[in-house]
Scaffold this active site. Structure first.
Site, PDB file in Angstrom:
ATOM      1  CB  THR A 132       3.538 -42.642  12.013  1.00 13.91           C
ATOM      2  OG1 THR A 132       2.383 -42.124  12.677  1.00 13.91           O
ATOM      3  CG2 THR A 132       3.381 -44.135  11.813  1.00 13.91           C
TER       4      THR A 132
ATOM      5  CG  ASP B 115      -5.505 -38.862  13.705  1.00 13.04           C
ATOM      6  OD1 ASP B 115      -5.657 -38.030  14.630  1.00 13.04           O
ATOM      7  OD2 ASP B 115      -4.989 -39.970  13.888  1.00 13.04           O
TER       8      ASP B 115
ATOM      9  CE  LYS C 100      -0.784 -42.687  11.015  1.00  6.81           C
ATOM     10  NZ  LYS C 100      -0.441 -43.463  12.192  1.00  6.81           N
TER      11      LYS C 100
ATOM     12  CG  ASP D  57       0.445 -39.136  12.600  1.00 12.77           C
ATOM     13  OD1 ASP D  57       1.424 -39.768  12.149  1.00 12.77           O
ATOM     14  OD2 ASP D  57      -0.428 -39.664  13.312  1.00 12.77           O
TER      15      ASP D  57
ATOM     16  CG  ASN E  47      -3.728 -40.203  10.080  1.00 11.51           C
ATOM     17  OD1 ASN E  47      -4.601 -40.933  10.566  1.00 11.51           O
ATOM     18  ND2 ASN E  47      -2.665 -39.804  10.760  1.00 11.51           N
TER      19      ASN E  47
HETATM   20  P1  ADP Z   1      -7.083 -41.640  16.872  1.00  8.66           P
HETATM   21  O1  ADP Z   1      -7.000 -40.146  16.757  1.00  8.66           O
HETATM   22  O2  ADP Z   1      -7.453 -42.089  18.243  1.00  8.66           O
HETATM   23  O3  ADP Z   1      -5.856 -42.329  16.328  1.00  8.66           O
HETATM   24  P2  ADP Z   1      -8.350 -42.015  14.359  1.00  8.66           P
HETATM   25  O4  ADP Z   1      -8.617 -40.647  13.869  1.00  8.66           O
HETATM   26  O5  ADP Z   1      -7.167 -42.706  13.787  1.00  8.66           O
HETATM   27  O6  ADP Z   1      -8.302 -42.063  15.937  1.00  8.66           O
HETATM   28  O7  ADP Z   1      -9.635 -42.911  14.077  1.00  8.66           O
HETATM   29  C1  ADP Z   1      -9.686 -44.275  14.397  1.00  8.66           C
HETATM   30  C2  ADP Z   1     -10.247 -45.106  13.246  1.00  8.66           C
HETATM   31  O8  ADP Z   1     -11.570 -44.678  12.964  1.00  8.66           O
HETATM   32  C3  ADP Z   1      -9.508 -44.938  11.931  1.00  8.66           C
HETATM   33  O9  ADP Z   1      -8.451 -45.812  11.788  1.00  8.66           O
HETATM   34  C4  ADP Z   1     -10.608 -45.230  10.917  1.00  8.66           C
HETATM   35  O10 ADP Z   1     -10.742 -46.630  10.742  1.00  8.66           O
HETATM   36  C5  ADP Z   1     -11.846 -44.697  11.579  1.00  8.66           C
HETATM   37  N1  ADP Z   1     -12.163 -43.323  11.118  1.00  8.66           N
HETATM   38  C6  ADP Z   1     -11.686 -42.153  11.639  1.00  8.66           C
HETATM   39  N2  ADP Z   1     -12.208 -41.087  10.999  1.00  8.66           N
HETATM   40  C7  ADP Z   1     -13.045 -41.579  10.047  1.00  8.66           C
HETATM   41  C8  ADP Z   1     -13.889 -40.972   9.037  1.00  8.66           C
HETATM   42  N3  ADP Z   1     -13.982 -39.645   8.903  1.00  8.66           N
HETATM   43  N4  ADP Z   1     -14.613 -41.788   8.234  1.00  8.66           N
HETATM   44  C9  ADP Z   1     -14.530 -43.140   8.373  1.00  8.66           C
HETATM   45  N5  ADP Z   1     -13.755 -43.772   9.283  1.00  8.66           N
HETATM   46  C10 ADP Z   1     -13.016 -43.005  10.119  1.00  8.66           C
END
Ligand code: ADP
Length: 319
Positions: free
Chosen positions: A204, A184, A169, A167, A172
């Site tokens: 995606t 992610d 992109k 994934d 991420n």
């Molecule tokens: P999911 O696995 O449910 O898709 P994500 O990993 O995409 O969740 O995280 C959701 C949101 O949280 C991201 O779009 C981002 O805005 C925020 N986020 C995730 N990890 C971080 C990080 N290490 N630092 C800052 N923001 C983060």
């Protein structure tokens, strides 16, 4: 006799307005010690909301002992009622927690309580490359080299451990201290042997590799290479190569490899050439990560060793 009330007069605020301090939510981390007794090993103050994903809501969490601020993915247990969803989270945790690379979001801690799973990650204060590109529209070629090198090195680290991210992109690719950090691992998988093929349809839409859409041969590490090609094109041009406003049309374009560089764009032959070599339908014909790094696009060309923070919003001055 009525006792006169003290006059609480706060400037600008009517005296009958109740001023309530914002309550701080405390999250405790417990561990079971060797005698079977539950011990509180850390306490955190829940802070700013960072964003939400499929299952997770992400907040800043400050460790009350060390002062360190983490990004915390909170996943509500009730949202993972189906065993498949829970397994997915367990796989994400297992794969991500073993990763240790300067260009991979560091996995700090994991714990749970009655209601939530908590994943504490390295806080990436500059969000992701999606927000970067939204501000910048497109990047200079030397900046693309700067970010691409970091992305390719992190993916090489994963592939060396038989892990496919699946994934990759802009959303991420997080940014901290102006360095890329891949995050992610929700769709990541670890192959049991180098030659194994995967059959799950995932990814995606804009970044998904053609072999996943065809569903005939299975897929492997090359799907990440394809996504790297889509990322490189997007950074140079400003929009993904196969993007349309209809999902079926995007998929048709991916399967038929229909894309082009906009005419007006002043791109080097090397940049065009590298993107074209990566976006090849046949996975075996795509360059390896090492071949990408030794391509003329990188070879002997100026690459900044560090970018200033102003490069998040405008083109920096390059020598
Ligand atoms: P999911 O696995 O449910 O898709 P994500 O990993 O995409 O969740 O995280 C959701 C949101 O949280 C991201 O779009 C981002 O805005 C925020 N986020 C995730 N990890 C971080 C990080 N290490 N630092 C800052 N923001 C983060």
């Amino acid at each position: 006799k009525a006792i006169p009330r003290p006059a609480f007069k706060t400037q600008g605020i009517p005296s009958d307005t109740l001023i309530q301090p914002q309550p701080i939510e405390i999250i405790n981390e417990y561990e079971i010690d060797s005698t079977g007794v539950q011990q509180c090993v850390a306490s955190y103050a829940k802070g700013r909301f960072l964003g939400k994903g499929g299952f997770a809501r992400c907040y800043e969490l400050r460790d009350l002992t060390t002062g360190k601020i983490h990004a915390c993915k909170m996943v509500e247990k009730s949202s993972l009622a189906k065993p498949r969803a829970l397994n997915k989270l367990k796989t994400e945790i297992r794969i991500h927690r073993a990763m240790e690379h300067p260009n991979v979001v560091k996995f700090n801690r994991y714990f749970e309580d009655d209601k939530y799973y908590y994943i504490l990650l390295e806080l990436c204060n500059h969000k992701s490359m999606m927000e970067l590109l939204r501000k910048r529209k497109s990047l200079a070629e030397c900046e693309v080299r700067y970010y691409m090198k970091q992305i390719v090195l992190a993916v090489k680290y994963m592939h060396d451990r038989r892990i496919i991210h699946r994934d990759l992109k802009l959303g991420n690719l997080f940014i901290r201290e102006m360095r890329v950090k891949i995050g992610d691992f929700g769709l990541a998988t670890q192959l049991t042997e180098e030659k194994e093929r995967k059959w799950t349809i995932c990814g995606t839409p804009n970044y998904i590799a053609p072999e996943i859409l065809m569903g005939k041969t299975g897929h492997s590490f090359e799907v990440d290479i394809w996504s790297i090609g889509v990322i490189m094109y997007t950074l140079l041009v400003g929009t993904p190569p196969f993007e349309t406003d209809k999902l079926e049309t995007t998929y048709h374009r991916i399967k038929t490899n229909t894309w082009s560089f906009p005419d007006h764009l002043d791109l080097s032959q090397e940049a065009r050439n590298l993107v074209s070599s990566i976006l090849t339908i046949s996975p075996d014909a795509r360059p390896s990560l090492d071949t990408i790094l030794s391509h003329h696009f990188f070879d002997g060309k100026y690459t900044p060793s560090q970018l200033p923070e102003m490069a998040l919003s405008s083109v920096p001055n390059f020598p």
